[in-house]
Design a protein around this motif. Structure first.
Motif, PDB file in Angstrom:
ATOM      1  N   LYS A 108      82.277  23.691  44.986  1.00  0.00           N
ATOM      2  CA  LYS A 108      81.011  23.592  43.816  1.00  0.00           C
ATOM      3  C   LYS A 108      80.426  24.509  44.485  1.00  0.00           C
ATOM      4  N   LYS A 110      76.834  25.151  44.220  1.00  0.00           N
ATOM      5  CA  LYS A 110      76.220  25.755  44.236  1.00  0.00           C
ATOM      6  C   LYS A 110      76.367  25.982  45.645  1.00  0.00           C
ATOM      7  N   ASP A 111      77.435  25.068  46.320  1.00  0.00           N
ATOM      8  CA  ASP A 111      77.953  25.514  47.203  1.00  0.00           C
ATOM      9  C   ASP A 111      78.105  27.057  47.816  1.00  0.00           C
ATOM     10  N   ARG A 123      83.177  30.264  39.176  1.00  0.00           N
ATOM     11  CA  ARG A 123      84.318  29.988  39.259  1.00  0.00           C
ATOM     12  C   ARG A 123      85.224  29.226  38.746  1.00  0.00           C
ATOM     13  N   GLU A 168      80.624  23.146  34.586  1.00  0.00           N
ATOM     14  CA  GLU A 168      81.351  22.763  36.295  1.00  0.00           C
ATOM     15  C   GLU A 168      81.341  21.257  36.428  1.00  0.00           C
ATOM     16  N   LYS A 169      80.499  20.729  35.098  1.00  0.00           N
ATOM     17  CA  LYS A 169      80.615  18.893  35.812  1.00  0.00           C
ATOM     18  C   LYS A 169      81.948  18.396  34.896  1.00  0.00           C
ATOM     19  N   ASP A 172      86.314  18.313  37.862  1.00  0.00           N
ATOM     20  CA  ASP A 172      86.925  17.108  38.037  1.00  0.00           C
ATOM     21  C   ASP A 172      88.252  16.724  36.878  1.00  0.00           C
ATOM     22  N   ARG A 270      86.572  14.297  42.084  1.00  0.00           N
ATOM     23  CA  ARG A 270      85.351  14.266  42.625  1.00  0.00           C
ATOM     24  C   ARG A 270      85.288  13.655  43.921  1.00  0.00           C
ATOM     25  N   SER A 273      85.743  16.370  45.629  1.00  0.00           N
ATOM     26  CA  SER A 273      84.735  17.113  45.827  1.00  0.00           C
ATOM     27  C   SER A 273      83.126  17.137  46.676  1.00  0.00           C
ATOM     28  N   GLN A 274      83.007  15.829  46.728  1.00  0.00           N
ATOM     29  CA  GLN A 274      81.453  15.468  47.549  1.00  0.00           C
ATOM     30  C   GLN A 274      81.753  15.045  48.744  1.00  0.00           C
TER      31      GLN A 274
END
Length: 275
Positions: A108, A110-111, A123, A168-169, A172, A270, A273-274
């Motif tokens: 992501k 933010k990371d 991205r 970005e949402k 996935d 998903r 990525s989590q």
């Protein structure tokens, strides 16, 4: 301090990671005439990877640091599990005057922004048909990436296919559809060819017909602008061969199975990525 704009006519492009995706993008950029190979660089110790890039004129430098220092646009094209380590290691070199790009699945913004200590990041989710200039890519912008930055990246990835903008949402779901989708189509081509063989065609002819039929149908969908359902109806005449075949596909849950494949891959993306 405000970041300087990237010089769109003279910028230099660097790849951190010299795998097949990086090679596909670099090769497409060169073949399209967008950038000369003299303005592209990467770094890798494996002679095979070095030779792959040098074969079309791209400089292979001895150190990753050298690639970053001389590049205005830096594309991180390493395996997802290595992104944090690589970005963190080179963080001191990632000034706000450099446009940073990640093509790593599941990582992501933010990371990426946290590891790089800056948010001039874009991205991009490309797919493997970039190897033949037919990629389907989606990009999303980080906090301080500009529209001018987006234009540069749209042209870069446009040289290896088509690119869209998306939140970005959605990534996935993008992974489940276009990221994993080529594999679904390869299965379909193989199955069509097997059907041709079962109906009496020689294997080579069946595979050629299946591959070209999928290519032609995809071209019809993209170039005519017609809904796929309309195109299907134009092939399926009353009481004919096509509607008989479609009936069998519907009995087998063909459309539902494809939908489920996309959803399953998106759900798996998903989960990854989590983690």
């Amino acid at each position: 301090m405000e970041a300087f704009p990237i010089p769109s006519d003279t910028y230099k492009l660097g790849f951190i990671g010299a795998g097949k995706m990086a090679e596909n993008i670099a090769r497409g950029v060169v073949q399209s005439g967008l950038l000369p190979p003299s303005r592209i660089s990467t770094s890798h110790s494996n002679p095979l990877r070095r030779n792959a890039f040098e074969s079309f004129g791209v400089s292979v430098l001895s150190r990753i640091d050298d690639v970053i220092e001389e590049s205005d646009v830096v594309i991180f094209s390493v395996k997802p599990q290595a992104v944090k380590k690589v970005v963190s290691q080179v963080k001191p070199l990632l000034s706000k005057n450099k446009l940073l790009v990640s093509v790593a699945a599941g990582i992501k913004l933010k990371d990426l922004e946290e590891w790089a200590a800056q948010s001039r990041f874009i991205r991009v989710m490309p797919n493997t048909p970039s190897a033949v200039g037919e990629a389907a890519s989606v990009m999303t912008l980080g906090g301080s990436a500009t529209e001018e930055d987006a234009d540069i990246i749209a042209k870069l990835f446009g040289s290896v296919g088509k690119i869209w903008r998306g939140d970005e949402k959605l990534f996935d779901a993008v992974t489940g559809l276009s990221g994993s989708g080529p594999a679904y189509i390869y299965l379909a081509i193989e199955a069509l060819a097997d059907g041709g063989v079962a109906a009496g065609l020689p294997r080579e002819l069946a595979l050629g017909l299946a591959s070209q039929t999928v290519l032609g149908a995809a071209s019809m969908a993209t170039k005519t602008g017609k809904h796929p359902g309309q195109l299907k109806d134009e092939v399926a005449s009353p009481g004919g061969t096509t509607i008989a075949g479609i009936h069998e596909l519907e009995k087998g849950g063909f459309r539902g199975t494809l939908m489920n494949a996309v959803i399953a891959a998106a759900n798996r993306s998903r989960e990854l990525s989590q983690n």
